[in-house]
Design an enzyme around this catalytic site. Structure first.
Site, PDB file in Angstrom:
ATOM      1  N   ASP A  11      11.969  -4.316  13.890  1.00 21.74           N
ATOM      2  CA  ASP A  11      12.325  -4.658  12.504  1.00 21.74           C
ATOM      3  C   ASP A  11      13.823  -4.908  12.432  1.00 21.74           C
ATOM      4  OD1 ASP A  11       9.868  -2.332  11.579  1.00 21.74           O
ATOM      5  OD2 ASP A  11       9.827  -4.455  11.043  1.00 21.74           O
TER       6      ASP A  11
ATOM      7  N   ASP B 201       1.555  -5.692   7.560  1.00 18.56           N
ATOM      8  CA  ASP B 201       2.607  -4.744   7.917  1.00 18.56           C
ATOM      9  C   ASP B 201       3.046  -3.953   6.701  1.00 18.56           C
ATOM     10  OD1 ASP B 201       6.019  -5.309   9.208  1.00 18.56           O
ATOM     11  OD2 ASP B 201       4.834  -3.483   8.946  1.00 18.56           O
TER      12      ASP B 201
END
Ligand code: DX5
Length: 230
Positions: free
Chosen positions: A41, A181
């Site tokens: 991320d 997600d």
């Protein structure tokens, strides 16, 4: 990859909940747990109100494992970071539709770099926003939380967007995965997979399972597979 709805289920961990002082061990533990890819991320403090890691951190762990890396670029106008993420060892780059002024051009640049391209949609962004780039990507990421933090609650209304995208992909005979997600856990994975998602990203659900990463990975995979079969 098949164009039917029963695409292979993939479990992809987010390393956000990992102990950052031991990231090398964390990726080795995830590979041993049998995950299909590892998601980094990448947050720039502008597109999202959080700051995580850059290419150097990703590159430092690359030689430790062979499992593929993907970069989820929560980065405003990400063109500047694409090359360095590929050099760091990422084989799939995910750009946010909301972060790119010229989304078609940015996805074209990712393809020029010879890696797989994907586009992400934040919760408020409609599926129609990516209609004209669906034929350029290997995957669409439907965020099931607002991007920027781990440990948030799953937004179940995103399943309608997943189902709409899956229908469009099938109707057009495209070869595109759908990833979800945010808030994916044993309580929510069946809803997402049943709606048409075949790639499931999980952070807290993997790292916080008292029975370990391997158990959590297997459990999410079997629940998703069962839901996909309906
Ligand atoms: C949030 C990130 C997610 C997050 C997932 O912006 O993109 O990958 O880390 O974490 P959980 O599974 O804990 O919601």
């Amino acid at each position: 990859m098949t164009t039917t709805s029963a695409r292979p289920i993939e479990i992809v961990p987010s390393v956000l909940p990992a102990d950052f002082s031991r990231l090398g061990e964390a990726v080795q533990g995830l590979e041993k747990a049998g995950v299909d890819r590892i998601q980094w991320d990448i947050m720039d403090g502008t597109f999202v109100p959080n700051l995580t890691f850059g290419a150097d951190v990703v590159a430092a762990t690359r030689p430790l494992v062979s499992v593929p890396f993907e970069a989820h670029l929560m980065v405003h106008e990400p063109t500047w970071i694409l090359d360095t993420m590929v050099e760091a060892g990422c084989r799939l780059l995910i750009v946010h539709a909301e972060a790119c002024l010229h989304l078609h051009r940015t996805i074209g640049r990712v393809r020029e770099l010879g890696v797989a391209a994907a586009v992400a949609l934040s919760p408020a962004t409609p599926a129609a926003h990516v209609e004209h780039v669906l034929d350029m990507v290997e995957m669409v990421l439907v965020m099931t939380v607002n991007p920027g933090f781990g440990g948030q609650a799953y937004i179940p209304t995103m399943e309608r967007k997943v189902a709409e995208l899956r229908r469009t992909i099938l109707d057009r005979g495209l070869d595109v995965d759908i990833e979800v997600d945010g808030g994916i856990s044993v309580a929510t994975v069946a809803g997402a997979a049943g709606a048409g998602a075949n790639v499931l990203v999980a952070g807290s659900a993997l790292f916080k399972d008292p029975a370990g990463l391997g158990h959590a990975t297997d459990e999410l995979r079997s629940l998703a597979t069962a839901a996909q079969r309906g």
